[in-house]
Design a protein around this motif. Structure first.
Motif, PDB file in Angstrom:
ATOM      1  N   ARG A   1       0.841  -1.201   0.000  1.00 25.99           N
ATOM      2  CA  ARG A   1       0.000   0.000   0.000  1.00 25.99           C
ATOM      3  C   ARG A   1       0.880   1.257   0.000  1.00 25.99           C
ATOM      4  N   SER A   2       1.913   1.258   0.812  1.00 27.63           N
ATOM      5  CA  SER A   2       2.772   2.449   0.877  1.00 27.63           C
ATOM      6  C   SER A   2       3.519   2.669  -0.438  1.00 27.63           C
ATOM      7  N   TYR A   3       3.908   1.585  -1.112  1.00 25.96           N
ATOM      8  CA  TYR A   3       4.626   1.723  -2.387  1.00 25.96           C
ATOM      9  C   TYR A   3       3.748   2.397  -3.437  1.00 25.96           C
ATOM     10  N   ILE A   4       2.518   1.917  -3.608  1.00 24.97           N
ATOM     11  CA  ILE A   4       1.656   2.448  -4.657  1.00 24.97           C
ATOM     12  C   ILE A   4       1.165   3.847  -4.296  1.00 24.97           C
ATOM     13  N   GLU A   5       0.920   4.092  -3.017  1.00 25.42           N
ATOM     14  CA  GLU A   5       0.486   5.436  -2.612  1.00 25.42           C
ATOM     15  C   GLU A   5       1.580   6.468  -2.842  1.00 25.42           C
ATOM     16  N   SER A   6       2.843   6.043  -2.809  1.00 27.80           N
ATOM     17  CA  SER A   6       3.944   6.985  -3.020  1.00 27.80           C
ATOM     18  C   SER A   6       3.965   7.554  -4.441  1.00 27.80           C
ATOM     19  N   VAL A   7       3.269   6.903  -5.381  1.00 32.43           N
ATOM     20  CA  VAL A   7       3.185   7.411  -6.752  1.00 32.43           C
ATOM     21  C   VAL A   7       1.768   7.892  -7.088  1.00 32.43           C
ATOM     22  N   GLY A   8       0.932   8.062  -6.065  1.00 34.48           N
ATOM     23  CA  GLY A   8      -0.420   8.568  -6.277  1.00 34.48           C
ATOM     24  C   GLY A   8      -1.440   7.506  -6.633  1.00 34.48           C
ATOM     25  N   GLY A   9      -1.138   6.239  -6.339  1.00 33.49           N
ATOM     26  CA  GLY A   9      -2.040   5.147  -6.663  1.00 33.49           C
ATOM     27  C   GLY A   9      -2.741   4.587  -5.448  1.00 33.49           C
ATOM     28  N   LYS A  10      -3.391   3.445  -5.653  1.00 32.12           N
ATOM     29  CA  LYS A  10      -4.170   2.808  -4.590  1.00 32.12           C
ATOM     30  C   LYS A  10      -4.043   1.299  -4.712  1.00 32.12           C
ATOM     31  N   LEU A  11      -3.918   0.631  -3.580  1.00 32.15           N
ATOM     32  CA  LEU A  11      -3.937  -0.831  -3.531  1.00 32.15           C
ATOM     33  C   LEU A  11      -5.378  -1.271  -3.308  1.00 32.15           C
TER      34      LEU A  11
END
Length: 108
Positions: A30-40
């Motif tokens: 979750r933290s990885y994808i949120e760091s680029v403006g995405g969502k898990l």
């Protein structure tokens, strides 16, 4: 935003580390994808060819590729594959455009 399906497998060393110190890796994902403006949207473990699956949403292919590269380069996985998912509407558009492609079979 586009959706992406990832399939992954851990190395034996990663499984050994998780057995010794269990950790919810969905939180890391979750933290990885949120760091680029995405969502898990989902994180699942499985029996079979792959150890787990993720459903992600990312702003664009480059953003998803950056997450995929970072995860793949981390050394904890023996495989990591990501597939761009198309909506039904996107597929319908592609089908209509495919008719205009003048494909020629090899040797024809």
């Amino acid at each position: 935003m586009p959706l992406y399906l990832s399939r992954f497998s851990y190395t034996p060393e990663t499984w050994a580390r998780l057995i010794g110190q269990p950790e919810d890796r969905a939180q890391a994902a979750r933290s990885y994808i949120e760091s680029v403006g995405g969502k898990l949207h989902g994180f699942w473990y499985a029996f079979g060819t792959h150890d787990g699956y993720n459903l992600w949403e990312a702003p664009d292919n480059v953003s998803m590729a950056s997450v995929s590269l970072a995860i793949s380069g981390g050394g904890a996985l023996s495989s990591f594959e990501t597939t761009v998912l198309l909506t039904v509407d996107e597929t319908m558009d592609a089908l209509r455009k495919a008719e205009r492609v003048q494909y020629r079979a090899p040797g024809a």
